[in-house]
Enzyme design. Sequence first.
Site: not given
Ligand code: 26Q
Length: 836
Positions: A376, A569-570, A575, A677, A681
């Site tokens: 991702h 978004k985050r 971004k 995503t 939406k």
């Molecule tokens: C990493 C290290 C320690 C703790 C947590 C994490 C962590 C947690 C969540 C790292 C990444 C995430 C989430 C990532 C994420 O949401 N990525 C997004 O995924 C979407 C679905 O595929 C994409 O549409 C987005 O582009 C992408 O940023």
Amino acid sequence: MPTNKYVKSKPKLSITNLPNKGIKKVDFIDDFKQYYVHLLGRDENCRSPFYASSALSLVIRDRLMEHWNITHQTYSKNDCRRGYYLSMEFLMGRTLSNAMLNLGVTDTVTKAMYDLGIELEELISSEQDAGLGNGGLGRLAACFLDSCATLQLPILGYGLRYEYGMFTQTIVNGEQVEKPDHWLRHGNVWEIERLEYSHTIKFGGHTETTTDDDGHSKHTWIETSNVLAVPFDTPIPGYQNGTVNTLRLWKSVATEEFNLDEFNAGDYAEAVAAKNTAENITMVLYPNDANENGKELRLRQQYFLASASLQDVLAHWTGIHGNNFTRFAEKNCFQLNDTHPSIAIAELMRLLVDIHHLSWNEAWIITKNTMAYTNHTLLPEALERWSVKLMQRLLPRLMEIIFEINAQFMTDVSSHWPGDGERLRKMSIIEEGHEQQVRMAHLAIVGSFSVNGVAQLHTQLLQQGLFSDFYAFWPHKFNNKTNGVTPRRWLAACNPELASLISATIGDGWITDLSQLKKLEPYAEDAQFRKQWRAIKQAAKQSLIDYKKANHETELHLNVDAIFDMQVKRIHEYKRQLLNVLHVIHLYNRIKKGDTENWVARCVLIGGKAAPGYRMAKKVIKLINNVAQIINSDPDVGDKLALLFLSDYRVSAMEKICPGADLSEQISTAGKEASGTGNMKLMMNGAITIGTLDGANIEIREEVGEKNFFLFGLTEEQIESRRKHYNPLAIIDHDNDLKDVLHLLESGHFNQFEPGLFDDVISSIKNPHDPWMTIADFRSYIDAQKRVEEAYLDQERWTKMSIINCANSGKFSTDRTINEYNNEIWKLKPQPLNPQ
Ligand code: 26Q
């Protein structure tokens, strides 16, 4: 012992064969009263909607229960191949309204509640979000579950039951303040605890190798600290098809023996402390934060999920097939949601070899044929690495297995590229350096049969960049699966007015076949239809304003005729919320200069959470709020322009935002957003995108056509070639608008009582090494925004574009995505239910 003649009699009646619960209005009314009065002990005088909401949820849950049982029996009876979606995050949001929609009872329940003097909407919105995810990746998992159930695919979701979900965000003096989200405090009526399916998870200890009489070595992992994994199941209903799948979330609980050991040693306090360590595992969801990388508790969580889920699947298997694993890979398939659960590859090897006594080679073939991995992200800092030392201490047997997997992999690589030491170093699962690290993405690729990205560009960049060596070695493993969103939640449920207009125009087949929205396209030319479309959008904008006012989020007078310009978004530098702010400041400058001919009013809404440890992202939130304060209170601005930060952005907030959006901001630096995503939406609800050629934006533009998309910015290739000689100062020098914007920012106009506050933000964009190259896209962005205004001035043209966007959003249904996963990776057979 007294004999009891009933004890050993064969059952004459089936326990589970119940008459179906009725779904007529009176059935809902009767059952509601039953729960509200008898179970919850409440009456008319209870003022909190919480209990009424709980009672109604129980009523609805009853209706799911019987179907849940039948679905389960059908899968067992058919002995079908099954899939498991392993994810550290499931961002489910609210359940009640979705369950009613999928059961097809929303209208009847609305009437039943009305008869009882209760407004259904109040019950729906009193439900807490299940915020067990950060953002895109977690919500994708939730949308996938909805589509799997709708397509009647035998998929089980495995995740963690965090006691605390994503923090809630409040804004104090313009800054983000995090509050813990104790979402389970008042109970959760949707989950069923299944103690009987608990498993024991090992940590720590050490390994021992012995050789048996036949000369086979045997590995044992001993003197471990054990934790119990207890499953909680949530029903996942398909759309009006009877199927109810399962989301199984694990909770960590201290084991009896775990406490007793310490207790017998006489150290009571240590025993209690140890209980905490065990129960801490599923205490809190980690925010997506580069600063949290490498934390031991996060690794514990990942292993806990992987081990519990695999033991669960293996227990089910051996319950039927004993220790015969010959057909295991034919019948089971695991999809890993990013590398987060990828320790499952080593764990499956451990379970098969150490516990079920398969040979290494037999186990490896099974593992490689059952695991599939989705990536991702392309950001290098987001790639997971675990220190070998930590892994040896926490999971010593798994570390041995990873070394062994890597040794065999290195042999394969060197026979493919003899003498290429550099290649070995780059591809190794173990990164050498002053401290050895395990590269989880490499483990995930080596141990699986499928590797996919989440949008065309993203997959292409994985193949050409990050994973190019692996792609050269195993081209057949790589594939693309462009993301989607479920049209049930993201159109049918969140925008019932638009959904009704669509159904009245083209029928309701679109709900389960979103490509049918294409039939709306000719209506873009129908003035009467456009009028209806516009009225619905206008009403949605008004109710968004009302909602914000009711929640005391703003006292601002917002102009419903303004462009509702949304970026939700985050908060992350890539971004580029900053680019959005620069544009707002530019508009403000124009107003102050009197450059307002043909002005188009605009209301800019920005929402999102910053990871608590991400300094720069938090500064951006503060900047947005400070700029908002100055602009919104300037009498020269009036209702020409408003800027609003939407606090505590979450699934249920997006359900309110989507219907009221005109413009969707998707402005990441090209090559950085894997897919996005939120873009889908918003498009589905008739918003038009202003965006870069990044992630799924590219495919959105392909679907709607270039005339119906506001494109700007450098392409990924241009970004990468420009990077070497990027000179933001020269760009600023040649652009008077940009100069004015930066001048105002640097003058301290937005931080008059907080001198120097934004210095680091400003210098980050002026830095020639700015990885996000915000300044490079400024001019092109401003010009695109100008085209937005021109289009909006002509309301008929804008409405056409809006209709065309919705009409061409069919590709972005997760039903399409899941069909692709299934046809190309999982190969599961849909399981229609026998009529009962
Ligand atoms: C990493 C290290 C320690 C703790 C947590 C994490 C962590 C947690 C969540 C790292 C990444 C995430 C989430 C990532 C994420 O949401 N990525 C997004 O995924 C979407 C679905 O595929 C994409 O549409 C987005 O582009 C992408 O940023």
